[in-house]
Design an enzyme around this catalytic site. Sequence first.
Site, short mmCIF file in Angstrom:
data_model
loop_
_atom_site.label_atom_id
_atom_site.label_comp_id
_atom_site.label_asym_id
_atom_site.label_seq_id
_atom_site.Cartn_x
_atom_site.Cartn_y
_atom_site.Cartn_z
N GLU A 97 -6.45 -35.96 -17.75
CA GLU A 97 -6.70 -36.14 -16.49
C GLU A 97 -8.28 -37.00 -16.65
O GLU A 97 -8.79 -36.88 -17.37
CB GLU A 97 -7.10 -34.81 -15.70
CG GLU A 97 -5.90 -34.31 -15.02
CD GLU A 97 -5.56 -35.23 -13.50
OE1 GLU A 97 -6.48 -35.97 -13.26
OE2 GLU A 97 -4.62 -34.98 -12.98
N ASP A 98 -8.30 -37.73 -15.37
CA ASP A 98 -9.65 -38.47 -15.40
C ASP A 98 -10.70 -37.36 -14.81
O ASP A 98 -11.79 -37.42 -15.15
CB ASP A 98 -9.51 -39.60 -14.46
CG ASP A 98 -8.61 -39.40 -13.09
OD1 ASP A 98 -8.27 -38.26 -13.04
OD2 ASP A 98 -8.70 -40.33 -12.27
N ASP A 101 -11.24 -32.40 -9.31
CA ASP A 101 -12.24 -32.16 -8.22
C ASP A 101 -11.69 -30.93 -7.25
O ASP A 101 -12.17 -29.77 -7.81
CB ASP A 101 -11.96 -33.40 -7.32
CG ASP A 101 -12.85 -33.56 -6.03
OD1 ASP A 101 -14.10 -33.09 -6.11
OD2 ASP A 101 -12.36 -33.99 -5.18
N PHE A 150 -19.14 -38.89 -5.67
CA PHE A 150 -18.09 -39.74 -5.82
C PHE A 150 -18.33 -40.72 -6.84
O PHE A 150 -19.16 -41.73 -6.64
CB PHE A 150 -17.55 -40.49 -4.19
CG PHE A 150 -16.15 -41.05 -4.64
CD1 PHE A 150 -14.99 -40.13 -4.32
CD2 PHE A 150 -16.17 -42.32 -4.72
CE1 PHE A 150 -13.61 -40.87 -4.37
CE2 PHE A 150 -14.85 -43.01 -4.89
CZ PHE A 150 -13.67 -42.14 -4.65
N ARG A 163 -12.00 -49.76 -11.62
CA ARG A 163 -11.27 -49.16 -12.75
C ARG A 163 -11.46 -49.51 -14.26
O ARG A 163 -11.69 -48.84 -15.18
CB ARG A 163 -9.74 -49.10 -12.53
CG ARG A 163 -8.96 -48.36 -11.49
CD ARG A 163 -7.76 -48.21 -11.58
NE ARG A 163 -6.90 -47.83 -10.39
CZ ARG A 163 -6.86 -46.56 -10.07
NH1 ARG A 163 -7.43 -45.37 -10.61
NH2 ARG A 163 -6.16 -46.32 -8.99
P1 5GP Z 1 -7.82 -32.82 -6.89
O1 5GP Z 1 -6.58 -32.73 -6.64
O2 5GP Z 1 -8.49 -32.19 -8.18
O3 5GP Z 1 -8.83 -32.91 -5.76
O4 5GP Z 1 -7.98 -34.45 -7.11
C1 5GP Z 1 -7.86 -35.19 -8.40
C2 5GP Z 1 -7.91 -36.78 -8.00
O5 5GP Z 1 -8.71 -37.00 -6.97
C3 5GP Z 1 -8.28 -37.02 -9.21
O6 5GP Z 1 -7.36 -37.48 -10.22
C4 5GP Z 1 -8.94 -38.56 -8.80
O7 5GP Z 1 -7.77 -39.56 -8.64
C5 5GP Z 1 -9.09 -38.15 -7.31
N1 5GP Z 1 -10.74 -38.02 -7.46
C6 5GP Z 1 -11.25 -36.95 -7.22
N2 5GP Z 1 -12.76 -36.98 -7.40
C7 5GP Z 1 -12.80 -38.34 -7.47
C8 5GP Z 1 -14.30 -39.16 -7.74
O8 5GP Z 1 -15.18 -38.59 -7.51
N3 5GP Z 1 -13.94 -40.23 -7.66
C9 5GP Z 1 -12.49 -41.12 -7.84
N4 5GP Z 1 -12.51 -42.15 -7.74
N5 5GP Z 1 -11.59 -40.28 -7.54
C10 5GP Z 1 -11.73 -38.85 -7.43
#
Ligand code: 5GP
Length: 176
Positions: A97-98, A101, A150, A163
């Site tokens: 995963e990147d 959140d 963010f 990206r």
């Molecule tokens: P979650 O389901 O954990 O809320 O969201 C995960 C996804 O939300 C990540 O894989 C990413 O694509 C996006 N995301 C969450 N936080 C960030 C952030 O700070 N920056 C960016 N660019 N994408 C985010």
Amino acid sequence: MKERVEVMLTAEEIDKRLEELAEELYKEFGDEPVEMICTLKGAVVVTVDLAKKMKMPVSLNFMSVSSYGDGTVSSGNVNVKLDLDDDINGKNVLIVEDIIDTGRTLKKLKELLEFRNPKKLKLVTLLDKPDRRVVDIKGDYTGFTIPDAFVVGYGLDYAQKYRNLPYVGILHFDED
Ligand code: 5GP
């Protein structure tokens, strides 16, 4: 509004941390083959860079699950848009995963993959924002724990931009 990116993690810091993570993952899996599952599109860069540092035989696969769309607020809806093209039954699987959140996307993905009976299912994430978590999930391996901001770069986008930045930075919106 003008967009500005403030560097948070340099390319060198990320590279060094990926080196350490590869070492830890070697302790986890040893010389057994590992299938790395890249979650598109954000994890592409970390998947490729980490894969190059892994010492065991590695195969790559790709999944796309819905995330933020073009804004910065999570929808809470998680859909599988692209599925794996192989059977992970009995395999060592590493989800890459990147960022974690709220954790919603990942929780759903983990449940889905666990249901397919891998031998081992582990999760590595480059970034973790624990302050924002709404479901109970944690990466088995985490690159960096970061505050609630963010971020873009190193695979992460804002409206599909940034990206390709070699570092991770906080995205600011300045008045013109
Ligand atoms: P979650 O389901 O954990 O809320 O969201 C995960 C996804 O939300 C990540 O894989 C990413 O694509 C996006 N995301 C969450 N936080 C960030 C952030 O700070 N920056 C960016 N660019 N994408 C985010």
